[in-house]
Each structure stands twice: as C-alpha cells, then as structure tokens.
Write a protein that holds these residues in place. Structure first.
Motif, PDB file in Angstrom:
ATOM      1  N   TYR A  57       0.756  -1.337  -0.051  1.00 26.57           N
ATOM      2  CA  TYR A  57       0.059  -0.089  -0.053  1.00 26.57           C
ATOM      3  C   TYR A  57       1.186   1.372   0.075  1.00 26.57           C
ATOM      4  O   TYR A  57       0.661   2.124  -0.740  1.00 26.57           O
ATOM      5  CB  TYR A  57      -1.157   0.046   1.117  1.00 26.57           C
ATOM      6  N   VAL A  60       2.615   3.314  -3.248  1.00 36.68           N
ATOM      7  CA  VAL A  60       1.649   4.411  -3.930  1.00 36.68           C
ATOM      8  C   VAL A  60       1.612   5.568  -3.054  1.00 36.68           C
ATOM      9  O   VAL A  60       1.727   6.660  -3.731  1.00 36.68           O
ATOM     10  CB  VAL A  60       0.355   3.589  -4.211  1.00 36.68           C
ATOM     11  N   ALA A  64       2.737   9.176  -4.144  1.00 31.45           N
ATOM     12  CA  ALA A  64       2.218  10.232  -4.210  1.00 31.45           C
ATOM     13  C   ALA A  64       2.632  11.518  -3.712  1.00 31.45           C
ATOM     14  O   ALA A  64       2.246  12.670  -4.066  1.00 31.45           O
ATOM     15  CB  ALA A  64       0.653   9.871  -3.837  1.00 31.45           C
ATOM     16  N   TYR A  70      10.426   6.548  -3.916  1.00 26.83           N
ATOM     17  CA  TYR A  70      10.038   5.268  -3.317  1.00 26.83           C
ATOM     18  C   TYR A  70      11.010   4.039  -3.891  1.00 26.83           C
ATOM     19  O   TYR A  70      11.230   3.018  -3.386  1.00 26.83           O
ATOM     20  CB  TYR A  70       8.391   4.907  -3.819  1.00 26.83           C
ATOM     21  N   GLY A 211      -2.916  -2.826 -11.057  1.00 23.91           N
ATOM     22  CA  GLY A 211      -2.062  -1.878 -12.037  1.00 23.91           C
ATOM     23  C   GLY A 211      -2.697  -2.053 -13.480  1.00 23.91           C
ATOM     24  O   GLY A 211      -3.005  -0.961 -14.160  1.00 23.91           O
ATOM     25  N   SER A 290       7.170  -2.996  -8.633  1.00 23.52           N
ATOM     26  CA  SER A 290       7.036  -1.475  -8.421  1.00 23.52           C
ATOM     27  C   SER A 290       6.548  -0.829  -9.831  1.00 23.52           C
ATOM     28  O   SER A 290       6.359   0.370  -9.975  1.00 23.52           O
ATOM     29  CB  SER A 290       8.466  -0.903  -8.383  1.00 23.52           C
ATOM     30  N   VAL A 293       3.299   1.164  -9.880  1.00 23.06           N
ATOM     31  CA  VAL A 293       3.050   2.099  -8.497  1.00 23.06           C
ATOM     32  C   VAL A 293       2.886   3.674  -8.757  1.00 23.06           C
ATOM     33  O   VAL A 293       1.963   4.175  -8.465  1.00 23.06           O
ATOM     34  CB  VAL A 293       4.340   2.185  -7.498  1.00 23.06           C
ATOM     35  N   VAL A 294       3.569   4.151  -9.750  1.00 23.05           N
ATOM     36  CA  VAL A 294       3.603   5.384 -10.227  1.00 23.05           C
ATOM     37  C   VAL A 294       2.001   5.532 -10.851  1.00 23.05           C
ATOM     38  O   VAL A 294       1.270   6.501 -10.734  1.00 23.05           O
ATOM     39  CB  VAL A 294       4.632   5.789 -11.212  1.00 23.05           C
ATOM     40  N   ILE A 296      -0.626   4.076 -10.588  1.00 26.03           N
ATOM     41  CA  ILE A 296      -1.704   4.038  -9.753  1.00 26.03           C
ATOM     42  C   ILE A 296      -1.679   5.454  -8.808  1.00 26.03           C
ATOM     43  O   ILE A 296      -2.835   6.039  -8.641  1.00 26.03           O
ATOM     44  CB  ILE A 296      -1.545   3.027  -8.807  1.00 26.03           C
ATOM     45  N   ALA A 297      -0.497   5.630  -8.547  1.00 19.61           N
ATOM     46  CA  ALA A 297      -0.635   6.926  -7.590  1.00 19.61           C
ATOM     47  C   ALA A 297      -0.959   8.312  -8.568  1.00 19.61           C
ATOM     48  O   ALA A 297      -1.800   8.842  -8.026  1.00 19.61           O
ATOM     49  CB  ALA A 297       0.958   7.017  -7.151  1.00 19.61           C
ATOM     50  N   ASP A 311      -1.992   6.169   0.723  1.00 26.58           N
ATOM     51  CA  ASP A 311      -1.599   5.043   0.993  1.00 26.58           C
ATOM     52  C   ASP A 311      -2.595   4.038   0.662  1.00 26.58           C
ATOM     53  O   ASP A 311      -2.194   2.660   0.725  1.00 26.58           O
ATOM     54  CB  ASP A 311      -1.422   4.757   2.538  1.00 26.58           C
ATOM     55  N   VAL A 314      -4.409   1.882  -3.722  1.00 23.83           N
ATOM     56  CA  VAL A 314      -4.476   0.249  -4.219  1.00 23.83           C
ATOM     57  C   VAL A 314      -5.916  -0.223  -4.014  1.00 23.83           C
ATOM     58  O   VAL A 314      -6.355  -0.959  -4.829  1.00 23.83           O
ATOM     59  CB  VAL A 314      -3.508  -0.341  -3.639  1.00 23.83           C
TER      60      VAL A 314
END
Ligand code: ADP
Length: 896
Positions: A57, A60, A64, A70, A211, A290, A293-294, A296-297, A311, A314
C-alpha cells in the motif's frame, strides 16, 4: 451490506488455505518428498517478505507524496542481491557452518559467544521491529475500514481495535502452530516458508491486476498513462541526491540486518547455490512489484477526491470504480503482505528472545542439575511460544497507543534505521578480524542512542515523547545537542541527518573501541572462523573434553534434541570413531559437533555454556591458542592435515585396542565355557545320582519321602534339559543351521504373548508393565516364535534383575524410517558401562547373581535377532537397564 461479511469469509478461507499449504508442505518434508520445497524459486519468493504492507500500500502513497523516491527502497536490496558474491554468500556460508539461528546469534557467536551482546541485539531488534508489526496491523485494519466505509455498515466492524486484535491473535496462532511444532536443529520451517512463498505470488498478482486495470481499464492505455504521468506533479518531482543516497544505503543495510530477512535469507537457506538464482530473480520480482506504483498514484491523485489517503489508493481506486472483486483481490494482496511479514518477524524474534533471554535466565535459575533431569526441550518450545505471543502483543500495543496516525512510509523508515545499526558490527565481524566484543558493544550502544534520540522519539510528533523545547534548543539547552542538528550542522533533511550520524558514530566508536582493546582467545578464534570461513570450513578444537561424561551429554542432548535425533547423532559419531554402541568418546571434534547441533535449538552461546557445564574446565585449550596464532593459510592447512592424520591413527588404535580387549575377554570366556558347562551339568547330575541311589537302596522310605525325592530328581532333570536345550539352541543358531518359520502377525499380539509367558510361573512379582498400544499395531512378517522368545527373555530379565522397589518396565515402540525400534526400559539401577560390553556373551552374568540364570539368555537373543536381520543392543542413558530391539524394514509389512 454483504461485502463486509464476504470479506471476512474470504479472509478465513484464504487463511485456511494457507494453513493447508503449510501443513501439506510439512508433511511432504517429513516424508522426505519435499525436494521441491527447497528450490531456488521458493527461496526467491520467500525473500519477498521484504515487501510488506508498507510496500504494497505504502509505495503508492510514498510516490504520491514524494515522487520517484520510493524506488530507493527497491534499489538497496537490488544492489545487495547483485553483489551477493561479496557479502551475502559469506553470511550464508557462516550461517551454515556455525549453525546460526538468528542475527543476534551470529553477532554473539562472532564476538566470543557473548550472551550479553546477544541480549543487546535482541532488545534492539524487538524495539526496531515492534513499530513495523504495528504498521502491518494498522494496514490490515485500515483496509478493513475502507470496506466498512464503502458498505456503510459501520456497526459491525466499527471497532477497529478489536479487528487488529483478532488479526494479531490469528497471526500469533499461525506462527506458533508452524513455527514451534518441533525444534529443528537447523531452525528451518518448511511450512512457514512455503506459505510465505504462496503469499508472495498472491500479492504480486494482486498488485499487477490493480495496475493493469488502472492503465488499461481506467486510463485507456500506455500512451495515455504516460501523458498523465507527465502532466502530474510526480513527473516533475525533484530528485534529492542526499536523500536518495542515504535511503538506498538504508534499505540495503536493512535488507541485510532485518531479523526477518536474516531468517529467510540465511537461516532458512539450505543451498548456497540458491543465491545465484535469487540474485537476479529477486530484483526482477521487485521491479515487477514497482511497475504500476506510479500509474496507480497518478490516477488516484487525479480521480479520487481531494484528501483521500494515498496509502490506500490500491484499494480505493478499484472501489471507486465499482470493481468490488478487484478491490477484494487487492485487499487479499495487502493482507498477504502484512501477514507474511508478521509471521516471519515473530518467528525470528521469538527465536532470539527465547535463546538469548529466556533460556539463559532459566538455566541460571535451575543450574546444571536440571539440565540432566529437567525437560529442556519443552522449556525451549514453551519459551518460543510465549515469545511469539509476546512479540505480536507488543506490536498490537504499539498500534493501540500510537493511535496509528503517522504515514505508513515514515514508520517503516524509522524501523529500517533502527536495525541498520547492526550493519557496522555485522560487516566488521565478517570482514575484519580485529573487531572485538567491546567494540561491538560500544558501537551498537552509540548507534542505538543516537537513533532513539534523533529519529525514534521525534517521530512520534512534537511534544509526544520529545518536548518541542529540546527539539529547538537541544538537550540541557546545549544547542549542539539538537536532535535534528547534532553538532550544530543544520539544514540537512532530518532522516538523512539521523542516518548519517547514527551510522557513522556507531561505526567510528566500534572501530576505535576495537582497536583500543584486545580480543579474548575465543573472540580471536571465532573471528578467524568467520573472516576466513571459505578457507577452513572445518572446525577448530575449542573443547578439551577428557573429563566429559558421554552418558550425561547424551541425557542432556536427548532432552534438547529429542531422543531419536540425539541417539542417531551419538550412534553415528560412535560408528565414526570405531566404537561400538551408542556412547562415543568425548573427543573435541565430537563436542564441537554436538555444540553445533544443540545451538540449532538453544543458540550458540547457550549451547556452549551447557556443554561447558557438563564437560567443565576451560573452554579454550592451549591448542586453540596455538591454532589462533597460526594465522597463515599454509600453517593452517599443514596442521589440519597433521590433525587428520593423527586422528586417523588414533581411531585405528582405538579400534585395535577395542578388538584386542574383546579378544582377551572372549578367550577368557572360552576357557571358562568348558568348566562352566561341566559345572552347570554336574550340579544337577550329582543330585540326581544321589537321590536316585537313595530311592534304589533304602527300602524303608515313606510314601511322602519317595514322592519328595522323585520330584527333586524330576526338577533337576528339567533344569538339565533346559540348560541343554539352551546350549543346543545357541549352537544351532551360531552355526546358522536354523530354519526360520516366517509367519504374519501383529506386533502387539507377539508382545501380549511374551508378557503373558514371562510373567506366569514364578509368582508374578508385581513387575508393572506400561505400553503404548497405539504404536504397536504393526503387521510383522518374520519368525514370530523366535521374536517372542527374545521378548520373553528381555521381560523376564527385567523381572529377575530389576532392583527397584516398585519394579516397572516400559515398552516403547517407535518407527524410524522403515525400521521398528522396540525399547525395553526398566527402572532398576541399570548395567554399568563396563558390563554393557559383556552381557551379550555366553555365560556372562554380572552384578549380584540373585536369580542364578546360566547367562545364556542375552546371547541367544543376540543370535536370534541376527538371524532375523535385526539386532538387540543395550541402550545407555535411560535411567534403568534398557534394551533396544531393532526390526528391519523387511519384517514390517505396513503400518496400519
Ligand atoms: P540369564 O539367561 O542368566 O538371565 P542373560 O544373558 O539374560 O542371563 O543376562 C546376563 C546378565 O545381564 C544377567 O546376569 C544380569 O546380571 C544382567 N541383566 C540382564 N538384564 C538385566 C536387567 N534388566 N537389569 C539388570 N541386569 C540385567
């Protein structure tokens, strides 16, 4: 709404599934079919406990808030894995040769098996890990609450504390069930490892699904996604060199030092070769983790309302899009990340707490006497269980009282910085022979204090544990002691500042204190072992155990390792030394091996102390000091070779001596045999002749007198026949002319019959027999009458010779691999070590010959068992006299 209930149900099903997987894996491993459990793939997947809920969690959220930073959390471990040849391989090799059970054990073992150091490391590890466990509980609870909000039925699960408590209890139970079922000498847990490997797959799959959904389902493709990323502020985040460097360093350090990572990476590793695969596969895993991650953020920031917690993107993104199934999957992914971390962390910490804190206290309270009589094994297992529960409860309490407010990522980093304090001591111990215990202690303490002062206390927020006044003006008003500007150096990021100062002061004081002091012999010895682990994986001699009592050692080992393992260990060592039976000589080599085996269960420092208490005397001999002095490789090798040669000679000599002694005994016995036989025959013959003459010659015998003399003659004739039968039987058996009458039957029946025949007749003198009939249901295919003859003999021996006030005989049946072991253990005073060697010889009668047997019984038993393809031997170390009958695989049809 139904969602909450479904969610709870899914969790339960998932956990049950994990239980089943762990259980199945343990079963397979026990039955020896678990080769695949130990594949490089499983090893790599088990490393993924590095990715906790924080990564699942939190990454992300981190992206952000701070852009690409990260990634540092992934780059650190990647560097460690890529450079495995340099450091990890050495740690794993040391872990295996020294049977290290935890990072505390490794450090204590390196610095002269110091338990004080182990305690320090353990305490530090617990303090560093507790917030992290709290973090996992928090993430599970938060994700639950997201669903609760979504389904707007707050009533049922509004009390998040009790959710966390339930989760904590479930995890503790799981860990206890699979982490402490038995004490493995290598401290490996097949069930747990396979369960976390499964969880690794689940969390990766879940994150990929979310994702993929975001990129293709929400945004509409890779190009659009790229455009969005460019447009968002994440795309323009400034990269700060100092933070990047120190975070990469920090995550690399933590990867090596986190107790749970050490557990899966070093302790659970059983093949150095797995590192080769993991060195590329694990970075690949991290990369895939990873990947989204970006996206989703960025999408979360774009689409979700202002102020949503990043946080939880996701989870909240799929929910906001109405994809409850996907959200559920994502929830299970997060759940997996959290649970696997807590399980392994609790396991690793409990090993440390029980080995280095509970056991030493228990040992010093009960003294060495209890080691021989008390059941150490149970104490260890109980200590483990309580420690697991304790660790999880600490995590829960932290969660309760910290309020769970801070952002996920920052708690994680604080924890990382805490355990990173082990790094100088760890690397120093592995690469630098000059490192000393005092140095290690100083370094760790300094690092720990700086960490607490500069990072841990301030991390709770202003005025919670650290007054604002100190933050601004420094401790005691000294401005150079400001927690975020030590020595007046200002303007650095607080995290970078804390890492920089804690690690560098730690390292500096470690090196200085090491150089100022002088290591003890044991430290130097261990230092050489660790630093030059590749050159001599063979062991130094640190025990001079002439005074040691092997029987006491065996009793102690049985309590710790369990009877079966201990007996196997002693038996194989005896065989290696060329000694018959179960009791090897206490050579330094053997003591060293025994210490290793014990250290798997109780830690090196404790094992060392325990053997020291029995063996007594100095733990470091003159030879050790010489060995330490021999620093050059050639010298080492030369002395190793000499040692091997002289050992070989000693072994041969010992074998010869034993054979010679036995020959002498046999020749004395052979001489005795003839006179024995004639003597044994003459006594009944003489009385038969005398009484028959009376009967023949005197006429005036009364009726009763006639009957009396006739029955004496009859009894003597019977005794004569029995003796002749025995002699005949023995000679037939010895010449190998027996025809076996193979039948099938239950072992329990044979035992029933033997007990009945052995106890009838001579007045049943109250020999109490205890059995475990459940183990006795084995179908045998062998000569049952002969086998019964052996049992009868052993039972009547116990009846005749057991001198306890309330004589008792325990029949214990165990199954080892395919053979069946049947032990007959009575509670008498047993048979002394010297006599153990002769009782199986003909006419051997030892001790007070109360029952006046001819001494042929055990000789016959031995011959019979040899014909049946098994054996019978004396089993030392059981309290009373104990005999072990071993039936070969071929005679057991199948376990029922
Ligand atoms: P016997 O046939 O005369 O009983 P065995 O060969 O069976 O002789 O036993 C040899 C000796 O071993 C006995 O004289 C006895 O001293 C010793 N012995 C055997 N079993 C036991 C026992 N359970 N407890 C103590 N001593 C025993």
């Amino acid at each position: 709404m139904a969602t909450m209930n479904i969610l709870v149900a899914v969790c339960l099903v998932y956990v049950t599934f994990l239980f089943a997987v762990a259980f199945g894996a343990e079963r397979a491993a026990r039955q020896g079919q678990g080769g695949w459990l130990r594949s490089p793939l499983v090893y790599t997947l088990s490393l993924s406990i590095y990715c906790t809920a924080w990564t699942f969690y939190g990454a992300v959220g981190y992206a952000a808030r701070s852009g690409m930073e990260y990634l540092t959390i992934y780059i650190g471990p990647t560097l460690v894995m890529i450079g495995w040849w340099w450091c990890l391989r050495k740690l794993v090799r040391i872990g295996r040769t020294q049977r290290v059970t935890s990072i505390a054990d490794l450090i204590s073992s390196r610095y002269g098996k110091s338990n004080l150091l182990a305690i320090g490391v353990t305490v530090l590890a617990v303090i560093g890990t507790t917030p992290y466990i709290a973090l996992q509980l928090q993430s599970v609870t938060l994700s639950f609450s997201v669903f609760a909000d979504a389904s707007e039925s707050n009533g049922a699960l509004a009390d998040m504390d009790s959710t966390a408590l339930l989760v904590a209890m479930g995890l503790a139970l799981f860990t206890i069930l699979f982490g402490t079922r038995n004490l493995d000498v290598n401290e490996r847990h097949h069930g747990v490892v396979i369960a976390i490997a499964v969880e690794a797959i689940v969390k990766l799959f879940a994150l990929l699904c979310v994702g993929a959904f975001v990129v293709w389902g929400v945004v509409g493709g890779v190009d659009e996604m790229m455009a969005r990323i460019d447009a968002s502020e994440i795309g323009h985040w400034q990269m700060r060199g100092d933070r990047w460097a120190s975070l990469i360093f920090l995550s690399a350090a933590a990867f090596l030092c986190l107790p749970r990572m050490f557990q899966v990476m070093v302790v659970e590793n059983d093949d150095e070769g797995h590192l080769r695969t993991a060195s590329w596969a694990f970075p690949a895993y991290l990369m895939v983790m990873s990947l989204f991650v970006v996206p989703i953020a960025v999408t979360g920031l774009d689409l979700l309302p202002e102020g949503s917690n990043p946080d939880l993107f996701v989870l909240t993104l799929p929910l906001a899009m109405g994809k409850e199934g996907l959200a559920m999957l994502s929830f299970i992914g997060g759940f997996s990340s959290a649970t696997s971390m807590v399980i392994v962390a609790a396991l690793a910490l409990s090993t440390m707490v029980s080995n280095h804190i509970v056991m030493p206290i228990w040992l010093s309270l009960t003294g060495s006497g209890a080691m021989v009589s008390g059941d150490v094994r149970n104490v260890v297992i109980m200590a483990r269980r309580f420690s697991i529960a304790g660790v999880v409860v600490l995590g829960y309490l932290y969660f309760r009282f910290s309020g769970g407010g801070a952002a996920l990522a920052s708690i994680g980093l604080v924890s990382f910085a805490g355990v990173a304090q082990f790094l100088p001591v760890l690397l120093g111990g592995v690469f630098w022979r000059g490192a000393t215990r005092v140095g290690a202690f100083t370094g760790l303490s300094v690092g720990f204090v700086v960490w607490v002062y500069c990072l841990l206390l301030p991390s709770f927020g202003p005025d919670v544990l650290m007054p604002t006044q100190i933050m601004q003006e420094g401790l005691f008003g000294w401005s150079w002691l400001r927690p975020q500007a030590l020595f007046g150096i200002e303007g650095i990021d607080p995290m970078v500042h804390a890492i920089l100062w804690s690690i560098s002061l730690n390292g500096l004081s470690f090196v200085l204190a090491s150089m100022l002091g002088f290591p003890t012999p044991l430290e130097r010895l261990q230092g050489a072992q660790f630093v030059n682990v590749y050159e001599h994986s063979s062991t130094p001699q640190s025990w001079s155990g002439n005074a040691a009592q092997s029987e006491d050692l065996m009793i102690m080992s049985q309590r710790i390792l369990g009877a079966r393992e201990a007996q196997a260990l002693f038996e194989s060592e005896a065989r290696r030394q060329g000694v018959s039976g179960y009791l090897p000589d206490t050579t330094p080599d053997f003591l060293q091996a025994l210490e290793r085996a014990l250290s798997g269960s109780v830690g090196t420092a404790t094992a060392h102390a325990m053997i020291g208490q029995i063996v007594g005397g100095a733990s470091v001999s003159v030879e050790d000091l010489l060995a330490v002095a021999d620093e050059t490789a050639q010298m080492m090798e030369y002395s190793n070779r000499l040692e091997a040669k002289s050992e070989e000679q000693a072994r041969t000599a010992r074998q010869l001596r034993q054979a010679n002694e036995k020959l002498q005994q046999i020749s004395v016995q052979k001489d005795a045999f003839l006179s024995q036989v004639s003597h044994e025959l003459r006594t009944p013959m003489t009385s038969i002749r005398a009484f028959s003459e009376i009967l023949r010659d005197s006429e005036k015998l009364s009726e009763t007198e006639q009957v009396k003399y006739a029955s004496i003659i009859h009894d003597e004739a019977l005794r004569l026949t029995r003796l002749l039968d025995d002699l005949l039987d023995l000679s037939v058996l010895e010449n190998g002319q027996v025809n076996l009458n193979i039948q099938q039957g239950q072992l329990s029946r044979v035992l029933d019959h033997a007990i009945a025949s052995a106890l009838t007749g001579s007045g049943q003198e109250g020999l109490k027999i205890s059995r475990d009939t459940a183990q006795e249901t084995v179908l045998l295919s062998t000569d049952l009458d002969r086998l019964s003859q052996v049992f009868i003999n052993l039972i009547s021996n116990a009846r005749k010779y057991c001198d306890a006030e309330v004589p008792e005989l325990v029949l214990r049946v165990t199954h080892r691999d395919d053979t069946i072991l049947i032990d007959f253990i009575d509670n008498g005073s047993g048979i002394s070590k010297n006599d153990q060697a002769v009782i199986f010889e003909k006419f051997a009668r030892v001790g007070a010959m109360r029952a006046g047997g001819a001494g042929l019984g055990l000789a016959i038993c031995r011959e019979i068992m040899a014909r049946l393809g098994g054996s019978v031997s004396y089993l030392p170390g059981q309290g009373g006299a104990a005999f072990r009958v071993i039936l070969p695989a071929s005679s057991a049809m199948a376990a029922q």
